[in-house]
Scaffold this active site. Structure first.
Site, mmCIF file in Angstrom:
data_model
loop_
_atom_site.group_PDB
_atom_site.id
_atom_site.type_symbol
_atom_site.label_atom_id
_atom_site.label_comp_id
_atom_site.label_asym_id
_atom_site.label_seq_id
_atom_site.Cartn_x
_atom_site.Cartn_y
_atom_site.Cartn_z
ATOM 1 C CD GLU A 1 -2.817 -1.267 0.158
ATOM 2 O OE1 GLU A 1 -3.016 -0.121 -0.857
ATOM 3 O OE2 GLU A 1 -3.234 -2.443 -0.594
ATOM 4 C CG HIS B 1 -1.449 1.188 -4.211
ATOM 5 N ND1 HIS B 1 -1.622 1.332 -5.843
ATOM 6 C CD2 HIS B 1 -1.826 -0.093 -3.915
ATOM 7 C CE1 HIS B 1 -1.946 0.104 -6.264
ATOM 8 N NE2 HIS B 1 -2.094 -0.846 -5.045
#
Length: 490
Positions: free
Chosen positions: A256, A259
């Site tokens: 994550e 991202h």
């Protein structure tokens, strides 16, 4: 003097700001919202989507687009994104857009409860409704073309199911052959024991900062399904913990952060403009996967991580950093896509890609989906699904209407393979840096060559410009075969 372009960009910034607010509502729903608020939140999100949809198809946008001649590449890219959004919104009825937003908001809670109870039948009627709405949307967008291709544009502009099917078809035989070879060899030791979950979160936040995540513009929380949310100066991530599997927390966090770093590193001049977000989910996934796998699961980085694990948890049964590297990359049987090893991960994605295309095309009914999933899984992996939560109910995507999204996971892996090949050439001492827990050489190269551009270029162009060659499945397969061939001695 204010020009038409100035007026359009001011309007676009307001629209982007409202979209960020909608995203924050989604983040809150997954992290801190009271369970009893689900129905009301659906109404709130539906109302906000009505406003956003109206803004995106406002006739003034069409008039501005007609009046403007772009003066440079940045203006041209902004207009490309705004035009794409305007044309899309103009094809989808406002009541359908609002109903989709309301239904998928509520469906998320229905899915979570069905998953917890291992009861696909309880979710099926809601999924039928979501699927029907997305089919309507796909048909409206396609205007007689392929509805699945039309939906795919939401996540990977310019891609088609046919070209993805060809790429995945070329990838699949190599993955299956490698999987069968390594599963036939002696396996590295598995991680065993219990690991304090508070310590896992503390370690994961430290690793997030190590990979360049700016905590002054972000935060790390827990959710059932890890995700990243936001852009610019408010980019939040979630992770999850398991008392017996700290890798789940560590690598979900690194994924994550990939991202989130993409969003945080976009040129600040693009803030709250159409260029101020990642250009596609395939490019987005290339960042999360290269952070997680080619960097985070590398022999060099896991050598450093082993020391951090000892500091956090004490003696956990694996003393040798090289053995720890093999354990981190252990190829193993399992049901869950997000917990799959690098060799098998894309086989999980291809299953979903094929099934959702059949759902959108009307070749597969929701009533038959669980059986179709279980049959395909056993054929692909060689053992039966034991519970719906380990099968058709494991992913949140279909409950929130993300048909067309799954393909971008494997496309992102393909892009990551290409970027990794170029990165190794550009940063020849990468392993020496990773060995001391310093991925900044890699993350800096990715920032400069991919992330800072935001939406300036089209998705494939971003990868081609960074790598110097057109993306293909070859570098990913070569990387996997070399890495796992060495670990397993095959």
């Amino acid at each position: 003097m204010t020009t038409a372009y100035d007026e359009l960009m001011a309007y676009a910034r307001e629209t982007q700001a409202l979209a960020q607010i909608a995203g924050r509502l989604g983040w809150d729903q997954e992290t801190t919202m009271p369970r009893g608020a689900a129905a009301q939140r659906g109404e709130e999100i539906g109302a906000l989507e009505t406003v956003l949809h109206a803004r995106r198809m406002d006739p003034r946008v069409g008039a501005w687009l007609e009046a403007i001649t772009p003066s440079d590449a940045e203006a041209e890219a902004n207009l490309r994104h705004i035009r794409r959004s305007f044309e899309r919104a103009s094809k989808v009825p406002a009541d359908l857009a609002a109903e989709l937003a309301r239904t998928t908001s509520v469906a998320q809670g229905v899915w979570a409860e069905a998953r917890a109870n291992d009861d696909f039948a309880a979710f099926a009627p809601t999924l039928e409704r979501v699927l029907d709405l997305r089919r309507q949307e796909g048909a409206a967008l396609a205007e007689g073309g392929d509805p699945y291709d039309a939906l795919l544009q939401d996540y990977e502009p310019g891609a088609t199911a046919a070209e993805l099917e060809a790429m995945f078809g070329a990838l699949r035989p190599g993955l299956v052959a490698l999987r069968d070879t390594v599963l036939g060899a002696p396996a590295p030791a598995a991680l065993v024991g219990e690991f304090d979950e508070t310590a896992q979160m503390r370690l994961s936040r430290m690793i997030a900062r190590t990979f360049g995540y700016d905590m002054s513009r972000g935060r790390v929380d827990k959710a059932v399904h890890p995700f990243s949310s936001g852009s610019g100066n408010d980019v939040r991530i979630t992770t999850r913990t398991s008392r017996t599997d700290p890798f789940n927390c560590i690598y979900s966090t690194i994924h994550e952060v990939g991202h989130a770093a993409y969003e945080q590193n976009i040129d600040q001049a693009y803030l709250l403009t159409p260029l101020g977000s990642g250009v596609s989910m395939g490019v987005h996934e290339s960042q999360s996967r290269i952070y997680e796998n080619q960097l985070g699961r590398s022999r060099a980085f896991t050598g450093w991580l082993h020391g951090q694990m000892v500091d956090a948890f004490g003696d956990f049964g694996i003393d040798d950093p090289l053995a720890f590297y093999a354990t981190v990359n252990r190829v193993h049987k399992g049901f869950i896509r997000t917990e799959a090893d690098e060799v098998q991960y894309n086989l999980h994605v291809l299953l979903r890609f094929d099934l959702e295309r059949q759902l959108i095309d009307g070749l597969l009914a929701v009533a038959d989906l669980e059986e179709a999933w279980n049959t395909r899984f056993e054929a692909d992996f060689g053992y039966p699904v034991d519970t719906p939560s380990n099968g058709v109910l494991q992913d949140v995507h279909w409950s929130v209407g993300l048909f067309g999204y799954f393909a971008t996971y494997t496309l992102g892996n393909v892009y990551a393979g290409c970027l990794h090949e170029a990165l190794r050439t550009a940063v020849p001492d990468l392993d020496a840096q990773l060995a001391v827990g310093d991925p900044s050489g890699a993350t800096g190269w990715l920032r400069d060559n991919v992330q800072r551009h935001g939406g300036l270029y089209e998705p494939r162009e971003v990868i081609e410009r960074a790598c110097g060659f057109a993306p293909s499945e070859g570098p990913l397969l070569a990387y996997l075969e070399a890495k796992f061939g060495e670990i397993y001695g095959v």
